[in-house]
Every structure is written in structure tokens, then in C-alpha cells.
Design an enzyme around this catalytic site. Structure first.
Site, PDB file in Angstrom:
ATOM      1  N   GLY A  78     -17.107  16.101 -10.949  1.00  0.00           N
ATOM      2  CA  GLY A  78     -18.090  16.775 -11.274  1.00  0.00           C
ATOM      3  C   GLY A  78     -17.187  17.408 -12.267  1.00  0.00           C
TER       4      GLY A  78
ATOM      5  N   LYS B 133     -14.902  36.995   0.108  1.00  0.00           N
ATOM      6  CA  LYS B 133     -15.178  36.675  -0.885  1.00  0.00           C
ATOM      7  C   LYS B 133     -16.466  37.228  -0.908  1.00  0.00           C
ATOM      8  CE  LYS B 133     -14.507  34.514  -5.024  1.00  0.00           C
ATOM      9  NZ  LYS B 133     -15.091  33.488  -6.132  1.00  0.00           N
TER      10      LYS B 133
HETATM   11  P1  NAD Z   1     -20.356  23.500 -13.009  1.00  0.00           P
HETATM   12  O1  NAD Z   1     -21.908  23.539 -13.365  1.00  0.00           O
HETATM   13  O2  NAD Z   1     -19.663  24.030 -14.222  1.00  0.00           O
HETATM   14  O3  NAD Z   1     -19.859  22.291 -12.898  1.00  0.00           O
HETATM   15  C1  NAD Z   1     -20.414  21.255 -11.571  1.00  0.00           C
HETATM   16  C2  NAD Z   1     -20.317  19.759 -12.594  1.00  0.00           C
HETATM   17  O4  NAD Z   1     -20.876  19.114 -11.208  1.00  0.00           O
HETATM   18  C3  NAD Z   1     -21.957  19.600 -13.391  1.00  0.00           C
HETATM   19  O5  NAD Z   1     -20.893  19.564 -14.434  1.00  0.00           O
HETATM   20  C4  NAD Z   1     -22.719  18.914 -12.982  1.00  0.00           C
HETATM   21  O6  NAD Z   1     -23.359  18.030 -13.433  1.00  0.00           O
HETATM   22  C5  NAD Z   1     -21.684  17.831 -12.331  1.00  0.00           C
HETATM   23  N1  NAD Z   1     -23.020  17.215 -10.815  1.00  0.00           N
HETATM   24  C6  NAD Z   1     -23.701  17.568  -9.977  1.00  0.00           C
HETATM   25  N2  NAD Z   1     -23.636  16.489  -9.114  1.00  0.00           N
HETATM   26  C7  NAD Z   1     -23.013  15.339  -9.269  1.00  0.00           C
HETATM   27  C8  NAD Z   1     -22.230  14.690  -9.019  1.00  0.00           C
HETATM   28  N3  NAD Z   1     -23.676  14.024  -7.707  1.00  0.00           N
HETATM   29  N4  NAD Z   1     -22.334  13.181  -9.296  1.00  0.00           N
HETATM   30  C9  NAD Z   1     -20.987  13.876 -10.151  1.00  0.00           C
HETATM   31  N5  NAD Z   1     -20.944  15.181 -10.390  1.00  0.00           N
HETATM   32  C10 NAD Z   1     -21.741  15.414 -10.537  1.00  0.00           C
HETATM   33  O7  NAD Z   1     -19.602  24.311 -12.096  1.00  0.00           O
HETATM   34  P2  NAD Z   1     -18.588  25.310 -11.891  1.00  0.00           P
HETATM   35  O8  NAD Z   1     -19.021  26.422 -12.585  1.00  0.00           O
HETATM   36  O9  NAD Z   1     -17.071  24.601 -12.232  1.00  0.00           O
HETATM   37  O10 NAD Z   1     -18.130  25.387 -10.251  1.00  0.00           O
HETATM   38  C11 NAD Z   1     -18.524  24.976  -9.609  1.00  0.00           C
HETATM   39  C12 NAD Z   1     -17.976  25.600  -8.034  1.00  0.00           C
HETATM   40  O11 NAD Z   1     -16.536  26.336  -8.485  1.00  0.00           O
HETATM   41  C13 NAD Z   1     -19.328  26.318  -7.891  1.00  0.00           C
HETATM   42  O12 NAD Z   1     -19.348  26.406  -6.303  1.00  0.00           O
HETATM   43  C14 NAD Z   1     -18.846  27.551  -8.294  1.00  0.00           C
HETATM   44  O13 NAD Z   1     -19.192  28.884  -7.260  1.00  0.00           O
HETATM   45  C15 NAD Z   1     -17.276  27.893  -7.999  1.00  0.00           C
HETATM   46  N6  NAD Z   1     -16.477  28.368  -8.720  1.00  0.00           N
HETATM   47  C16 NAD Z   1     -16.365  28.358 -10.159  1.00  0.00           C
HETATM   48  C17 NAD Z   1     -15.880  29.526 -11.312  1.00  0.00           C
HETATM   49  C18 NAD Z   1     -15.550  29.231 -12.327  1.00  0.00           C
HETATM   50  O14 NAD Z   1     -15.224  29.962 -13.580  1.00  0.00           O
HETATM   51  N7  NAD Z   1     -16.673  28.648 -12.864  1.00  0.00           N
HETATM   52  C19 NAD Z   1     -14.268  30.386 -10.633  1.00  0.00           C
HETATM   53  C20 NAD Z   1     -15.269  30.241  -8.974  1.00  0.00           C
HETATM   54  C21 NAD Z   1     -15.385  29.529  -8.616  1.00  0.00           C
HETATM   55  O1  KPL Z   2     -16.755  37.011  -7.628  1.00  0.00           O
HETATM   56  C1  KPL Z   2     -17.524  37.626  -8.383  1.00  0.00           C
HETATM   57  C2  KPL Z   2     -18.803  37.192  -9.363  1.00  0.00           C
HETATM   58  O2  KPL Z   2     -19.227  37.420 -10.346  1.00  0.00           O
HETATM   59  O3  KPL Z   2     -19.074  35.615  -8.590  1.00  0.00           O
HETATM   60  C3  KPL Z   2     -17.479  39.021  -8.834  1.00  0.00           C
HETATM   61  C4  KPL Z   2     -18.373  39.992  -9.817  1.00  0.00           C
HETATM   62  C5  KPL Z   2     -16.170  39.841  -8.938  1.00  0.00           C
HETATM   63  C6  KPL Z   2     -17.724  40.102  -7.317  1.00  0.00           C
HETATM   64  O4  KPL Z   2     -18.930  39.600  -6.377  1.00  0.00           O
END
Ligand code: NAD
Ligand code: KPL
Length: 303
Positions: free
Chosen positions: A7, A182
Site C-alpha cells: 500500500g 485510541k
Molecule cells: P491511504 O488510503 O492513504 O493508503 C492506503 C493505500 O493502500 C492506498 O494507496 C490503496 O491503494 C492501498 N491498497 C488498498 N488495497 C491494496 C492492495 N490490495 N494492494 C496494494 N495496495 C492496496 O490510507 P492511510 O492514510 O495511509 O491510512 C492507512 C492506515 O493508517 C489507516 O488504517 C489509517 O487509519 C491509519 N493511520 C493513518 C494516519 C495518517 O495520517 N494518514 C495516521 C494514523 C493512522
Molecule cells: O485521532 C484523531 C482523528 O482525527 O482520527 C483525533 C481527532 C485526534 C481523536 O479522535
């Protein structure tokens, strides 16, 4: 040992570029020949950090590439994670390590149960990143990554590679407690921001709603065997709201952009767990139903 990254979205790109910048071997796994072609035409992965844009020509491959995977960072959304792992499962070496970056709970357990021969390391991240364009990520907020094995065992030696790459890490012997805490914060804050269509800080106008949700979530954490995660939960909810007052929650951002939310792994998981335990949580259930109805009206998946 090679870091395979499944991903190349926001977090996958954030990890891949920092590991590559440190000179560590990284390979991206993209979902289709079309994505691979688009990636190659983009000329690699871009990382924007402090107004500085760097591009990294990280090798990329398809899920059915012939090489063995020993360490896999699963960086898909919670609702895609299990299906994505199933596409590379035949390539996993015995004892392969899977790092599961997903928010919420449920997807990690499903993967750990389906591939018991792998060592699943759960990750709770407070880093923030988003895609500026395809294959270009903005490092929007520094934070911490807590990694842990819910079955115990020693901290892996490769944590030093994360230090080398500047990826903030702490090994946690209580990773489930962290993930539950969380999840509880996300359940108290994110759905209300969607339903009130507001920034996090505006929720301070709804103290009674926050209090009753925090109380039910606290009881759920205790009943789920996570009493430490329930400590002073209401005050922590208020503290996070104040600290992020100007932000739009991740769930509200998803809804506004017409993207699927991770509701099933947050409020959905909380309500399903309460039901399994026979624990009455009427306010959480009512919130879940209102949120699902809200999503349905916008044509978004309700789980
Ligand atoms: P995103 O949507 O930006 O990235 C996910 C990627 O996975 C996409 O590029 C998608 O095409 C790819 N994907 C899906 N199925 C696939 C497959 N079968 N093979 C290959 N690639 C595949 O998501 P993100 O924001 O990076 O979030 C990922 C996880 O991390 C989520 O659970 C999110 O809640 C968590 N998270 C994200 C952040 C953030 O700031 N973005 C922070 C904390 C936690
Ligand atoms: O983690 C967050 C989110 O936006 O997903 C916060 C708002 C900080 C807590 O729920």
C-alpha cells in the site's frame, strides 16, 4: 532484510521514503499493473517535509511477484488490509513479520488469526500524513509509533533500523491497551464531529454528550480486560479535543471527501464487543445508528 510495503498511500509512502532515505532496502507492493505503470511514470515516491520535496526511486512490484517476503508493513486502510495480505500470503516465509498499521481494532486480529504462522506486530501511530498527489506524501504531523506483539515476545532487533530512518518508535508490552485507548478517543470524538459537522474544538459545546459516551466507553474498556485504558478517560477526551481544537477529525475529512470511513473498526468494533460481552451501551449504539444513517444518506458504506 528487505522492507516490503503493502500500500503506497499516505502512511505507506511516509514509511517507505524514510526507510529508503536511510539506505535500507525497500520494495513497494502495488495493487495492479495499472498502478505500477502510474508509479513508474511518476518517477518514484515523493516526500514533502518542512517545505522540502525529495523523490525516491523505490523499486515496486505486484502482489504475485516471485520473491519471498520476510518483513511486511501493511499500510492499507483497515477495511482493505486482510484482502491485501491474502494477495501476498503465498509469498510469506515461515515466521514472517507483519507490521499492521491500521487504526481501530478488528482488522489486526482477523489477520493474526488467519495467518498464525506469521508474527503480527500491531502498530499505533500518532504521526500525520496525507497524499498531496498520487505518489507524493506530505509529512503533516510528527508523532510516535508504538509497536507491540499482543502475544508477547522480545522486541525485534530491527527497531534500530527505524531509529536510523528517523521513524519515532517505542516498543510497547501493552499494545492492545494503547489501541483500545485510541479507539475509545476516536469513538468519543470522530462520530460527533461528523454529526455536528464541526472542528474538534466545537465539541466542547456538548459536554453532556462527551461525558455519557466517555462513561460507556470506560465501562466497555474495563469489561474488555483493558482497565488501564479506561483511566481518566473523560478528561483525556477533553484534553485531546483542546489539543486538536482547530483540526477536522480524520473521519469528518473522509466524509467530506466522499471516502469510505473506518467506522466498522472504531464505533462498529466497540458496539460489537459490547454486544458479545452482554454489556448495555445504549448511547454508543444510538450514536452508531445515527452515524450509519448519516453515511447512508451520503451514499457512503455504513461499515
Ligand atoms: P491511504 O488510503 O492513504 O493508503 C492506503 C493505500 O493502500 C492506498 O494507496 C490503496 O491503494 C492501498 N491498497 C488498498 N488495497 C491494496 C492492495 N490490495 N494492494 C496494494 N495496495 C492496496 O490510507 P492511510 O492514510 O495511509 O491510512 C492507512 C492506515 O493508517 C489507516 O488504517 C489509517 O487509519 C491509519 N493511520 C493513518 C494516519 C495518517 O495520517 N494518514 C495516521 C494514523 C493512522
Ligand atoms: O485521532 C484523531 C482523528 O482525527 O482520527 C483525533 C481527532 C485526534 C481523536 O479522535
Amino acid at each position: 532484510m528487505t522492507w516490503h510495503i503493502l500500500g503506497a498511500g499516505a502512511l505507506g509512502s511516509l514509511w517507505a521514503t524514510r526507510l529508503a532515505r536511510a539506505g535500507l532496502p525497500v520494495r513497494l507492493i502495488l495493487r495492479s499493473a495499472q498502478r505500477l505503470d502510474e508509479y513508474q511514470r511518476a518517477g518514484g515516491l515523493g516526500l514533502r517535509e518542512n517545505d522540502n520535496l525529495e523523490r525516491f526511486d523505490i523499486p515496486a512490484e505486484l502482489p504475485d511477484a516471485p520473491t519471498t517476503i520476510r518483513r511486511l508493513l501493511v499500510a492499507c486502510k483497515a477495511y482493505d488490509a486482510e484482502a491485501a495480505v491474502s494477495r501476498v500470503a503465498a509469498r510469506l516465509a515461515p515466521g514472517a513479520e507483519l507490521l499492521l498499521l491500521q487504526n481501530g481494532l478488528g482488522s489486526q486480529q482477523a489477520i493474526a488469526e488467519r495467518w498464525p504462522q506469521a508474527r503480527c506486530i500491531f502498530v499505533s501511530s500518532t504521526e500525520g500524513a496525507y497524499r498531496e498527489t498520487d505518489f507524493q506524501v506530505l509529512f503533516a504531523g510528527r508523532g510516535q509509533n508504538w509497536l507491540g506483539d499482543p502475544h508477547g515476545g522480545a522486541a525485534p532487533a530491527w527497531l534500530s533500523e527505524l531509529d536510523l530512518a528517523g521513524i519515532a518508535q517505542t516498543w510497547s508490552t501493552e499494545i492492545l491497551s494503547r489501541l483500545w485507548r485510541k479507539l475509545a478517543l476516536n469513538c468519543a470524538i470522530n462520530p460527533l464531529t461528523v454529526l455536528h459537522d464541526c472542528r474538534n474544538g466545537e465539541l466542547l459545546q456538548h459536554p453532556a454528550q462527551l461525558a455519557v459516551l466517555s462513561e460507556e466507553l470506560g465501562r466497555l474498556l474495563v469489561a474488555s480486560g483493558q482497565p488501564a485504558a479506561a483511566n481518566d478517560l473523560e478528561n483525556e477526551v477533553l484534553r485531546v479535543i483542546e489539543a486538536t481544537a482547530a483540526n477536522y477529525s480524520s473521519m469528518l475529512q473522509d466524509v467530506c471527501l466522499g471516502r469510505r470511513t473506518e467506522i466498522a473498526y472504531l464505533l462498529g468494533h466497540a458496539c460489537a464487543t459490547a454486544e458479545t460481552l452482554g454489556l448495555p451501551t445504549p448511547k454508543l449504539h444510538a450514536l452508531h445508528q445515527r452515524l450509519r444513517e448519516h453515511l447512508r444518506q451520503r451514499g457512503l458504506p455504513t461499515d
